[in-house]
Design a protein around this motif. Sequence first.
Motif, mmCIF file in Angstrom:
data_model
loop_
_atom_site.group_PDB
_atom_site.id
_atom_site.type_symbol
_atom_site.label_atom_id
_atom_site.label_comp_id
_atom_site.label_asym_id
_atom_site.label_seq_id
_atom_site.Cartn_x
_atom_site.Cartn_y
_atom_site.Cartn_z
ATOM 1 N N GLY A 167 -6.084 11.774 3.652
ATOM 2 C CA GLY A 167 -5.280 11.313 2.528
ATOM 3 C C GLY A 167 -5.920 10.202 1.732
ATOM 4 N N PHE A 168 -5.139 9.695 0.788
ATOM 5 C CA PHE A 168 -5.559 8.606 -0.080
ATOM 6 C C PHE A 168 -4.475 7.535 -0.080
ATOM 7 C CE2 PHE A 168 -7.823 12.257 -1.647
ATOM 8 C CZ PHE A 168 -9.091 11.754 -1.894
ATOM 9 N N SER A 169 -4.885 6.286 -0.264
ATOM 10 C CA SER A 169 -3.925 5.194 -0.366
ATOM 11 C C SER A 169 -4.339 4.257 -1.484
ATOM 12 C CB SER A 169 -3.809 4.433 0.958
ATOM 13 O OG SER A 169 -5.025 3.795 1.264
ATOM 14 N N TYR A 170 -3.341 3.646 -2.096
ATOM 15 C CA TYR A 170 -3.569 2.706 -3.196
ATOM 16 C C TYR A 170 -2.854 1.405 -2.875
ATOM 17 C CZ TYR A 170 -3.532 0.598 -7.797
ATOM 18 O OH TYR A 170 -3.692 -0.270 -8.843
ATOM 19 N N SER A 171 -3.547 0.287 -3.038
ATOM 20 C CA SER A 171 -2.976 -1.037 -2.766
ATOM 21 C C SER A 171 -2.741 -1.783 -4.070
ATOM 22 C CB SER A 171 -3.921 -1.840 -1.888
ATOM 23 O OG SER A 171 -4.096 -1.222 -0.646
ATOM 24 N N THR B 297 0.859 -1.186 0.000
ATOM 25 C CA THR B 297 0.000 0.000 0.000
ATOM 26 C C THR B 297 0.891 1.230 0.000
ATOM 27 O OG1 THR B 297 -1.802 -1.079 1.175
ATOM 28 C CG2 THR B 297 -1.736 1.308 1.284
ATOM 29 N N ILE B 298 0.570 2.183 -0.868
ATOM 30 C CA ILE B 298 1.241 3.482 -0.889
ATOM 31 C C ILE B 298 0.183 4.518 -0.555
ATOM 32 C CG2 ILE B 298 2.357 5.204 -2.339
ATOM 33 C CD1 ILE B 298 3.621 2.970 -3.894
ATOM 34 N N GLY B 299 0.480 5.396 0.394
ATOM 35 C CA GLY B 299 -0.489 6.403 0.812
ATOM 36 C C GLY B 299 0.153 7.763 0.973
ATOM 37 N N ALA B 300 -0.646 8.794 0.815
ATOM 38 C CA ALA B 300 -0.186 10.169 1.020
ATOM 39 C C ALA B 300 -1.241 10.895 1.830
ATOM 40 C CB ALA B 300 0.043 10.871 -0.315
ATOM 41 N N ILE C 56 -13.029 3.862 -2.074
ATOM 42 C CA ILE C 56 -13.780 4.632 -3.066
ATOM 43 C C ILE C 56 -14.028 3.789 -4.305
ATOM 44 C CG2 ILE C 56 -13.736 6.685 -4.523
ATOM 45 C CD1 ILE C 56 -11.864 7.931 -2.421
ATOM 46 N N VAL C 57 -12.964 3.279 -4.886
ATOM 47 C CA VAL C 57 -13.015 2.320 -5.988
ATOM 48 C C VAL C 57 -12.057 1.194 -5.638
ATOM 49 C CG1 VAL C 57 -13.649 4.001 -7.781
ATOM 50 C CG2 VAL C 57 -11.256 3.565 -7.308
ATOM 51 N N LYS C 58 -12.042 0.159 -6.449
ATOM 52 C CA LYS C 58 -11.199 -1.003 -6.145
ATOM 53 C C LYS C 58 -9.751 -0.575 -5.899
ATOM 54 C CE LYS C 58 -9.905 -5.478 -8.085
ATOM 55 N NZ LYS C 58 -9.653 -6.056 -6.838
ATOM 56 N N ASP C 59 -9.233 -0.916 -4.723
ATOM 57 C CA ASP C 59 -7.848 -0.701 -4.287
ATOM 58 C C ASP C 59 -7.483 0.755 -3.989
ATOM 59 O OD1 ASP C 59 -7.573 -3.427 -4.687
ATOM 60 O OD2 ASP C 59 -6.730 -3.186 -6.695
ATOM 61 N N LEU C 60 -8.397 1.703 -4.120
ATOM 62 C CA LEU C 60 -8.132 3.106 -3.807
ATOM 63 C C LEU C 60 -8.996 3.508 -2.620
ATOM 64 C CD1 LEU C 60 -6.671 5.762 -4.589
ATOM 65 C CD2 LEU C 60 -8.703 6.320 -5.934
ATOM 66 N N ARG C 61 -8.347 3.996 -1.557
ATOM 67 C CA ARG C 61 -9.052 4.328 -0.325
ATOM 68 C C ARG C 61 -8.842 5.776 0.065
ATOM 69 N NH1 ARG C 61 -11.021 0.760 3.065
ATOM 70 N NH2 ARG C 61 -10.954 -1.394 2.443
ATOM 71 N N PHE C 62 -9.859 6.345 0.691
ATOM 72 C CA PHE C 62 -9.783 7.644 1.343
ATOM 73 C C PHE C 62 -9.652 7.358 2.833
ATOM 74 C CE2 PHE C 62 -12.191 10.623 3.963
ATOM 75 C CZ PHE C 62 -11.497 11.794 3.710
ATOM 76 N N PHE C 63 -8.794 8.109 3.546
ATOM 77 C CA PHE C 63 -8.696 7.868 4.984
ATOM 78 C C PHE C 63 -8.568 9.169 5.750
ATOM 79 C CE2 PHE C 63 -4.323 7.577 3.475
ATOM 80 C CZ PHE C 63 -3.620 8.333 4.392
ATOM 81 N N TYR C 64 -8.981 9.091 6.995
ATOM 82 C CA TYR C 64 -8.891 10.182 7.959
ATOM 83 C C TYR C 64 -8.293 9.587 9.220
ATOM 84 C CZ TYR C 64 -10.198 13.574 11.476
ATOM 85 O OH TYR C 64 -10.153 14.477 12.501
ATOM 86 N N GLN C 65 -7.253 10.233 9.748
ATOM 87 C CA GLN C 65 -6.643 9.768 10.989
ATOM 88 C C GLN C 65 -6.365 10.951 11.895
ATOM 89 O OE1 GLN C 65 -3.155 7.533 9.709
ATOM 90 N NE2 GLN C 65 -4.204 5.649 10.310
#
Length: 166
Positions: free
Chosen positions: A161-165, A27-30, A128-137
């Motif tokens: 941010g967003f992360s992609y797996s 997973t890569i996230g920003a 949001i879509v397959k393998d793409l996530r929105f996150f709040y921490q």
Amino acid sequence: VLTPIAPQTPQIPTNRVQIDPEPLSWTIGAAISFANFDLPSLNNTGFSFQVDVLKHTDTLFSFGGALEYGQVDGNSYLSTLAKGQWTFREDKAFNIPVSVSLGPTFLFETNTEFGLTAKASAGFSYEIVKDLRFFYQAGIQARWMITKNDFTVSLEPMHIGFSYSF
């Protein structure tokens, strides 16, 4: 007495073979944080931008690293953090990740200062879509600048941010 055996006819498959997809392993996230508040005064001290690279294990645990750039009271800093993350729900659209990070920090002001940063954060992520996530921490960060003997604790209430797996 020998009896001849009739040749067997090969079976013809009548349905398709189902192949399990290979599990996601990286997973890569920003993420960006616009507000960091010093405790106990709750003064806003700056912002930060963080990039994560995490390796998934067979369990709900991921590990990897993070590179963070930010500003504290007008001074820039760069942190390289080792990161561990636990997710409490497996393969669901809505997940609850909890992470712990630790690593060295370099503060760039008139003199370059060296320190150590530790973070603990929790939040939610949504696919949001397959393998793409929105996150709040949101979390708490402790920073000890070793070279100038300064210890601060700050609240990070808004890491978005967003992360992609893959």
